[in-house]
Design an enzyme around this catalytic site. Structure first.
Site, PDB file in Angstrom:
ATOM      1  CG  ASP A  92      -1.980   1.084   1.142  1.00  0.00           C
ATOM      2  OD1 ASP A  92      -2.956   0.897   0.390  1.00  0.00           O
ATOM      3  OD2 ASP A  92      -1.833   2.123   1.818  1.00  0.00           O
ATOM      4  CD  GLU A  94      -0.384   6.149   2.484  1.00  0.00           C
ATOM      5  OE1 GLU A  94      -0.886   7.236   2.094  1.00  0.00           O
ATOM      6  OE2 GLU A  94      -1.079   5.136   2.737  1.00  0.00           O
ATOM      7  CG  ASP A 201      -1.552   1.041  -4.054  1.00  0.00           C
ATOM      8  OD1 ASP A 201      -0.926   1.747  -3.254  1.00  0.00           O
ATOM      9  OD2 ASP A 201      -2.751   0.734  -3.905  1.00  0.00           O
ATOM     10  CG  HIS A 260      -4.857   7.915   5.122  1.00  0.00           C
ATOM     11  ND1 HIS A 260      -5.325   7.433   3.924  1.00  0.00           N
ATOM     12  CD2 HIS A 260      -5.928   8.453   5.776  1.00  0.00           C
ATOM     13  CE1 HIS A 260      -6.617   7.695   3.834  1.00  0.00           C
ATOM     14  NE2 HIS A 260      -7.006   8.303   4.942  1.00  0.00           N
ATOM     15  CG  ASP A 265      -3.507   2.272   5.519  1.00  0.00           C
ATOM     16  OD1 ASP A 265      -3.963   2.300   6.683  1.00  0.00           O
ATOM     17  OD2 ASP A 265      -3.617   3.230   4.723  1.00  0.00           O
TER      18      ASP A 265
END
Length: 289
Positions: A92, A94, A201, A260, A265
């Site tokens: 995941d 960011e 992603d 987040h 996550d």
């Protein structure tokens, strides 16, 4: 399966409510769409499905028939592999962001995690995860909104590595963990599948940054196929979900860590996958580029 003889790829896709992906009359794209048709057909007949493991054509294909299991029929003893894989690798990203959203703003990865769910032990292996902060090039100063949303500070990205280095570190970690050999993509060592919460992603974020930064080479195992947990959740339970929080709530799981945070996550997504497997998940929709 189809009650007519005059068929083509588009008609079968329409019948199955699938959209054509790619360029028409391109042999490769047609073959990919035929594969999608096959997968959808195998999921439908008389309460049975065929489990298919597809890893960019690099690992042996598996085809084992299983009846669908209901949540109340979850097995106490799990098979040696689940859904044809030995490891789920949950990822995941960011990325940099602004508020309000601006389409001209080129987002860059600033946190790169991967969490491992071992399907043989059903343990989330938190002692040997991959995690690194990435220093953005195009917009090196984080917006206050980005820091508030993700919890990632300017100091963390300033001391981070380049995306090129992060990809190299990730490949080295994959080799050390025994998922691939240093000859990959010729000889993967383990059956694995990347899992994401949505297609963004690996379908949008990483490939777009590759295009914006010439000279970067992305390992094929990162972008050629992955599992979108939201699609799997809908296929398994018949419930559309907006994101990770909705799935945790539906499965009566309490969120852990900071929302987040890429690493936190990823761990929560791993908990979702684990719970779904324990409730009888046997097959999944596979997303391919």
């Amino acid at each position: 399966f189809f009650n007519t003889r005059r068929l083509n790829v588009q008609l079968m896709l329409d019948w199955l409510h699938l959209k054509f992906v790619g360029a028409e009359h391109c042999g490769l794209d047609d073959a990919r769409n035929i594969a999608r048709i096959l997968i959808e057909m195998l999921k439908r007949p008389d309460g049975h499905c065929t489990v298919l493991h597809i890893n960019d054509g690099l690992a042996p294909h598996l085809a084992t028939s299983h009846p669908f299991s209901r949540p109340s029929q979850a097995r106490a003893t799990l098979p040696s592999t689940v859904c044809g894989v030995d490891y789920f690798l949950i990822l995941d990203f960011e990325a940099t962001c602004v508020d309000p959203p601006n389409h001209s703003f080129q987002r860059e990865i600033i946190e790169f995690p991967t969490v491992v769910l071992n399907t043989q032990t059903m343990e989330i292996e938190t002692t040997d995860e991959f995690h690194v902060f990435v220093k953005p090039d195009l917009n090196p100063v984080l917006t206050p909104f980005c820091t508030t949303l993700t919890g990632i500070t300017q100091a963390q990205v300033d001391s981070g590595v380049s995306l090129k280095t992060a990809l190299e570190m990730h490949r080295e970690w994959m080799i050390r963990r025994g998922f691939i050999t240093d000859q990959y993509p010729v000889t993967p060592k383990a059956r694995f599948a990347f899992v994401t919460c949505g297609d963004w992603d690996l379908e949008v974020c990483l490939p777009t940054e590759m295009l914006n930064k010439p000279g970067l080479q992305c390992p094929p195992y990162l972008v050629h196929g992955w599992l979108n947990i939201k699609k799997i959740f809908k296929a398994r339970y018949g419930i559309g979900v907006s994101g990770m929080g909705s799935m945790l709530k539906q499965l009566n799981l309490v969120p852990e860590g900071r929302p987040h945070s890429g690493l936190h996550d990823s761990r929560n997504i791993a908990r979702i996958v684990k719970k779904m497997v324990q409730e009888g998940l046997k097959a999944y929709p596979w997303t391919t580029k």
